[in-house]
Design a protein around this motif. Structure first.
Motif, PDB file in Angstrom:
ATOM      1  N   ILE A  35      -2.212  -6.330  -7.016  1.00  0.00           N
ATOM      2  CA  ILE A  35      -1.579  -5.712  -6.528  1.00  0.00           C
ATOM      3  C   ILE A  35      -1.757  -3.967  -7.107  1.00  0.00           C
ATOM      4  O   ILE A  35      -1.729  -3.324  -6.308  1.00  0.00           O
ATOM      5  N   SER A  36      -1.154  -3.949  -8.211  1.00  0.00           N
ATOM      6  CA  SER A  36      -0.431  -2.973  -9.002  1.00  0.00           C
ATOM      7  C   SER A  36      -1.995  -1.792  -8.376  1.00  0.00           C
ATOM      8  O   SER A  36      -1.486  -0.476  -7.983  1.00  0.00           O
ATOM      9  N   TYR A  37      -3.101  -2.086  -8.504  1.00  0.00           N
ATOM     10  CA  TYR A  37      -4.421  -1.205  -8.462  1.00  0.00           C
ATOM     11  C   TYR A  37      -4.518  -0.934  -6.573  1.00  0.00           C
ATOM     12  O   TYR A  37      -4.608   0.577  -6.759  1.00  0.00           O
ATOM     13  N   ALA A  38      -3.620  -1.870  -5.907  1.00  0.00           N
ATOM     14  CA  ALA A  38      -3.616  -2.013  -4.363  1.00  0.00           C
ATOM     15  C   ALA A  38      -2.605  -0.447  -3.857  1.00  0.00           C
ATOM     16  O   ALA A  38      -2.719  -0.186  -3.143  1.00  0.00           O
ATOM     17  N   VAL A  39      -1.462  -1.147  -5.151  1.00  0.00           N
ATOM     18  CA  VAL A  39      -0.476   0.093  -4.751  1.00  0.00           C
ATOM     19  C   VAL A  39      -0.734   1.750  -4.796  1.00  0.00           C
ATOM     20  O   VAL A  39      -0.397   2.814  -4.488  1.00  0.00           O
ATOM     21  N   ASN A  40      -1.957   1.726  -6.038  1.00  0.00           N
ATOM     22  CA  ASN A  40      -2.103   2.943  -6.607  1.00  0.00           C
ATOM     23  C   ASN A  40      -2.862   3.657  -4.963  1.00  0.00           C
ATOM     24  O   ASN A  40      -2.753   4.522  -4.854  1.00  0.00           O
ATOM     25  N   LEU A  41      -3.921   2.621  -4.739  1.00  0.00           N
ATOM     26  CA  LEU A  41      -4.863   3.127  -3.558  1.00  0.00           C
ATOM     27  C   LEU A  41      -3.734   4.179  -2.340  1.00  0.00           C
ATOM     28  O   LEU A  41      -4.022   4.807  -1.933  1.00  0.00           O
ATOM     29  N   PHE A  42      -2.537   3.248  -2.077  1.00  0.00           N
ATOM     30  CA  PHE A  42      -1.820   3.003  -0.841  1.00  0.00           C
ATOM     31  C   PHE A  42      -1.210   4.432  -1.433  1.00  0.00           C
ATOM     32  O   PHE A  42      -1.161   5.460  -0.464  1.00  0.00           O
ATOM     33  N   ILE A  43      -0.562   4.913  -2.351  1.00  0.00           N
ATOM     34  CA  ILE A  43      -0.112   6.125  -3.050  1.00  0.00           C
ATOM     35  C   ILE A  43      -0.994   7.141  -2.928  1.00  0.00           C
ATOM     36  O   ILE A  43      -0.539   8.530  -2.667  1.00  0.00           O
ATOM     37  N   PHE A  44      -2.386   7.123  -3.185  1.00  0.00           N
ATOM     38  CA  PHE A  44      -3.166   7.789  -2.707  1.00  0.00           C
ATOM     39  C   PHE A  44      -4.023   8.133  -1.827  1.00  0.00           C
ATOM     40  O   PHE A  44      -3.610   9.152  -1.393  1.00  0.00           O
ATOM     41  N   SER A  45      -3.786   7.677  -0.854  1.00  0.00           N
ATOM     42  CA  SER A  45      -3.488   7.819   0.790  1.00  0.00           C
ATOM     43  C   SER A  45      -3.283   8.621   1.200  1.00  0.00           C
ATOM     44  O   SER A  45      -3.340   8.571   2.470  1.00  0.00           O
ATOM     45  N   MET A  46      -1.370   8.733   0.979  1.00  0.00           N
ATOM     46  CA  MET A  46      -0.553   9.226   1.763  1.00  0.00           C
ATOM     47  C   MET A  46      -0.697  10.569   1.211  1.00  0.00           C
ATOM     48  O   MET A  46      -0.310  11.432   1.932  1.00  0.00           O
ATOM     49  N   ALA A  47      -1.297  10.913   0.442  1.00  0.00           N
ATOM     50  CA  ALA A  47      -2.086  12.318   0.174  1.00  0.00           C
ATOM     51  C   ALA A  47      -2.991  12.736   1.621  1.00  0.00           C
ATOM     52  O   ALA A  47      -3.558  13.681   1.167  1.00  0.00           O
ATOM     53  N   ARG A  48      -3.582  11.865   2.191  1.00  0.00           N
ATOM     54  CA  ARG A  48      -4.795  12.466   3.078  1.00  0.00           C
ATOM     55  C   ARG A  48      -5.875  13.132   2.765  1.00  0.00           C
ATOM     56  O   ARG A  48      -6.129  14.038   2.506  1.00  0.00           O
ATOM     57  N   PRO A  49      -6.702  11.645   1.486  1.00  0.00           N
ATOM     58  CA  PRO A  49      -7.878  12.530   0.910  1.00  0.00           C
ATOM     59  C   PRO A  49      -8.505  12.823   1.734  1.00  0.00           C
ATOM     60  O   PRO A  49      -8.620  12.626   3.388  1.00  0.00           O
ATOM     61  N   ARG A  50      -9.308  14.168   1.351  1.00  0.00           N
ATOM     62  CA  ARG A  50     -10.697  14.846   2.337  1.00  0.00           C
ATOM     63  C   ARG A  50     -10.635  15.852   0.980  1.00  0.00           C
ATOM     64  O   ARG A  50     -11.068  16.000   0.393  1.00  0.00           O
ATOM     65  N   SER A  51     -12.789  15.522   2.033  1.00  0.00           N
ATOM     66  CA  SER A  51     -12.794  16.777   1.144  1.00  0.00           C
ATOM     67  C   SER A  51     -13.182  17.882   1.138  1.00  0.00           C
ATOM     68  O   SER A  51     -12.641  18.533   2.211  1.00  0.00           O
ATOM     69  N   ASN A  52     -13.908  18.975   0.503  1.00  0.00           N
ATOM     70  CA  ASN A  52     -13.653  20.393   0.523  1.00  0.00           C
ATOM     71  C   ASN A  52     -12.450  21.049   0.841  1.00  0.00           C
ATOM     72  O   ASN A  52     -12.462  22.244   1.569  1.00  0.00           O
TER      73      ASN A  52
END
Length: 113
Positions: A35-52
């Motif tokens: 669950i903590s890994y899922a929350v970490n990924l959720f927080i990370f995805s809030m930054a709109r991951p993008r390449s380049n």
């Protein structure tokens, strides 16, 4: 990319919830970790991951915040990983002590027959 990340978060959260509902303490600890890994990924995805996208602001060009990566979610996730690792280690020590004292690794201290 977004659908894969969303599915990964959902699978981690669902697996974590399923493991938290199990009767053995080791499974509960693994569920809390998932669950903590899922929350970490959720927080990370809030930054709109993008390449380049440049992580550092170039002073020679006009600054447009949409062109740069947001460092705050990355710092929060890094801190959460460290704290999660420490609490998981603490829970494992408590699990070992509890098993030594009670002779059972069930959440309620007794085995269901």
């Amino acid at each position: 990319m977004e659908i894969v990340l969303s599915l990964g978060i959902g699978v981690l959260a669902g697996s974590g919830i399923w493991l938290v509902l199990r009767p053995r303490t080791y499974q509960v600890i693994l569920g809390l970790s998932l669950i903590s890994y899922a929350v970490n990924l959720f927080i990370f995805s809030m930054a709109r991951p993008r390449s380049n996208a440049a992580p550092i602001v170039d002073p020679s060009n006009p600054v447009n915040p949409a062109n740069y990566a947001d460092p705050i979610p990355q710092a929060l996730v890094l801190t959460a990983i460290v704290i999660g690792f420490a609490t998981t280690a603490l829970f494992l020590v408590i699990l070992l002590v509890s098993r030594g004292l009670t002779g059972s690794d069930h959440v309620d201290g007794r085995e269901n027959k």
